[in-house]
Enzyme design. Sequence first.
Site, PDB file in Angstrom:
ATOM      1  N   ASP A 136      -3.977  29.746  -0.822  1.00 39.00           N
ATOM      2  CA  ASP A 136      -4.599  30.071  -2.111  1.00 39.00           C
ATOM      3  C   ASP A 136      -5.338  31.400  -1.972  1.00 39.00           C
ATOM      4  O   ASP A 136      -5.178  32.115  -0.970  1.00 39.00           O
ATOM      5  CB  ASP A 136      -5.501  28.911  -2.587  1.00 39.00           C
ATOM      6  N   HIS A 137      -6.176  31.723  -2.958  1.00 35.76           N
ATOM      7  CA  HIS A 137      -6.888  33.013  -2.956  1.00 35.76           C
ATOM      8  C   HIS A 137      -7.777  33.174  -1.730  1.00 35.76           C
ATOM      9  O   HIS A 137      -7.970  34.285  -1.247  1.00 35.76           O
ATOM     10  CB  HIS A 137      -7.717  33.148  -4.238  1.00 35.76           C
ATOM     11  N   ARG A 163       4.947   6.892  23.952  1.00 31.49           N
ATOM     12  CA  ARG A 163       4.072   6.050  23.125  1.00 31.49           C
ATOM     13  C   ARG A 163       3.715   6.729  21.804  1.00 31.49           C
ATOM     14  O   ARG A 163       3.433   6.048  20.803  1.00 31.49           O
ATOM     15  CB  ARG A 163       2.806   5.669  23.900  1.00 31.49           C
ATOM     16  N   HIS A 164       3.744   8.045  21.796  1.00 33.19           N
ATOM     17  CA  HIS A 164       3.408   8.764  20.559  1.00 33.19           C
ATOM     18  C   HIS A 164       4.516   8.605  19.523  1.00 33.19           C
ATOM     19  O   HIS A 164       4.247   8.582  18.322  1.00 33.19           O
ATOM     20  CB  HIS A 164       3.145  10.235  20.859  1.00 33.19           C
ATOM     21  N   ARG A 185     -12.135  30.135   5.693  1.00 29.70           N
ATOM     22  CA  ARG A 185     -13.584  30.366   5.638  1.00 29.70           C
ATOM     23  C   ARG A 185     -14.307  29.653   6.769  1.00 29.70           C
ATOM     24  O   ARG A 185     -15.537  29.635   6.821  1.00 29.70           O
ATOM     25  CB  ARG A 185     -14.136  29.886   4.287  1.00 29.70           C
ATOM     26  N   ARG A 221       3.977   5.524  17.553  1.00 31.79           N
ATOM     27  CA  ARG A 221       2.921   5.683  16.551  1.00 31.79           C
ATOM     28  C   ARG A 221       3.442   6.422  15.309  1.00 31.79           C
ATOM     29  O   ARG A 221       3.080   6.079  14.180  1.00 31.79           O
ATOM     30  CB  ARG A 221       1.726   6.408  17.175  1.00 31.79           C
ATOM     31  N   CYS A 279      -6.212  27.301   3.174  1.00 29.74           N
ATOM     32  CA  CYS A 279      -7.133  27.403   2.025  1.00 29.74           C
ATOM     33  C   CYS A 279      -8.508  27.723   2.611  1.00 29.74           C
ATOM     34  O   CYS A 279      -8.601  28.086   3.789  1.00 29.74           O
ATOM     35  CB  CYS A 279      -7.114  26.152   1.158  1.00 29.74           C
ATOM     36  N   GLY A 280      -9.562  27.618   1.829  1.00 26.96           N
ATOM     37  CA  GLY A 280     -10.885  28.009   2.323  1.00 26.96           C
ATOM     38  C   GLY A 280     -11.349  27.174   3.495  1.00 26.96           C
ATOM     39  O   GLY A 280     -11.700  27.694   4.562  1.00 26.96           O
ATOM     40  N   THR A 281     -11.363  25.873   3.311  1.00 31.12           N
ATOM     41  CA  THR A 281     -11.798  24.967   4.385  1.00 31.12           C
ATOM     42  C   THR A 281     -10.630  24.373   5.173  1.00 31.12           C
ATOM     43  O   THR A 281     -10.831  23.825   6.257  1.00 31.12           O
ATOM     44  CB  THR A 281     -12.565  23.769   3.789  1.00 31.12           C
ATOM     45  N   GLY A 282      -9.459  24.379   4.574  1.00 34.51           N
ATOM     46  CA  GLY A 282      -8.301  23.690   5.147  1.00 34.51           C
ATOM     47  C   GLY A 282      -8.211  22.244   4.676  1.00 34.51           C
ATOM     48  O   GLY A 282      -7.208  21.576   4.900  1.00 34.51           O
ATOM     49  N   HIS A 325       0.926  15.213  20.670  1.00 37.07           N
ATOM     50  CA  HIS A 325       0.723  13.791  20.367  1.00 37.07           C
ATOM     51  C   HIS A 325       1.138  13.394  18.956  1.00 37.07           C
ATOM     52  O   HIS A 325       1.539  12.257  18.737  1.00 37.07           O
ATOM     53  CB  HIS A 325      -0.758  13.412  20.563  1.00 37.07           C
ATOM     54  N   ASN A 326       0.992  14.308  18.003  1.00 44.42           N
ATOM     55  CA  ASN A 326       1.232  13.945  16.601  1.00 44.42           C
ATOM     56  C   ASN A 326       2.506  14.550  16.027  1.00 44.42           C
ATOM     57  O   ASN A 326       2.847  14.281  14.873  1.00 44.42           O
ATOM     58  CB  ASN A 326       0.042  14.362  15.724  1.00 44.42           C
TER      59      ASN A 326
HETATM   60  C1  RB5 Z   1     -11.348  27.506  -3.164  1.00 44.10           C
HETATM   61  O1  RB5 Z   1     -12.566  27.996  -3.562  1.00 44.10           O
HETATM   62  C2  RB5 Z   1     -11.524  26.377  -2.181  1.00 44.10           C
HETATM   63  O2  RB5 Z   1     -12.035  25.249  -2.823  1.00 44.10           O
HETATM   64  C3  RB5 Z   1     -10.215  26.057  -1.500  1.00 44.10           C
HETATM   65  O3  RB5 Z   1      -9.739  27.190  -0.847  1.00 44.10           O
HETATM   66  C4  RB5 Z   1     -10.254  24.994  -0.420  1.00 44.10           C
HETATM   67  O4  RB5 Z   1     -11.278  25.208   0.482  1.00 44.10           O
HETATM   68  C5  RB5 Z   1     -10.171  23.599  -0.876  1.00 44.10           C
HETATM   69  O5  RB5 Z   1     -10.148  22.648  -0.087  1.00 44.10           O
END
Ligand code: RB5
Length: 148
Positions: A8-9, A130-131, A107, A134, A63-66, A96-97
């Site tokens: 995203d942005h 074993r993985h 961010r 799962r 994204c910002g936080t993932g 493992h996954n």
């Molecule tokens: C966008 O501002 C932010 O919410 C998005 O990038 C993300 O972090 C959402 O989980």
Amino acid sequence: MKIAIGNDHAGVDLKQYIMQNFKEHEFINVGTDSVESCDYPDYIHPVAKAVQERRVDLGIAICGTGIGASIVANKHKGIRAALCTNEFMATMARRHNDANVLVLGARVIGMDLAIHIIEAFVKSEFEGGRHQRRLEKIEKIEKNERLL
Ligand code: RB5
């Protein structure tokens, strides 16, 4: 390796940095290239679809936080998306996954750490054993089958 990359942005700069730093990989850019506010599902869904339909080897979702990207990617059957904030997590996500989408929070981590995380993810291989059992249970959950 052929990699679908979407963002995203909040992930535009990191996505561009990644594509510039890995000339050995072929990137299919399905993310936005604009910093105008947008909705991450619109750009993460195509990453998951490309992996699901085996048009690429792996996906990278940013994204910002993932967190939002992880939630979206993991809604897709057969997608194992792993939000990684360090190299150890990236290595274990593959070993493992058998993660097939790497998720990054633009961010949360610095750009150079992101490069190291991708290197660790790409070079690590699923250990099976074993993985595998799962992962088969995860497939059962997707099919609404009993686990035990
Ligand atoms: C966008 O501002 C932010 O919410 C998005 O990038 C993300 O972090 C959402 O989980």
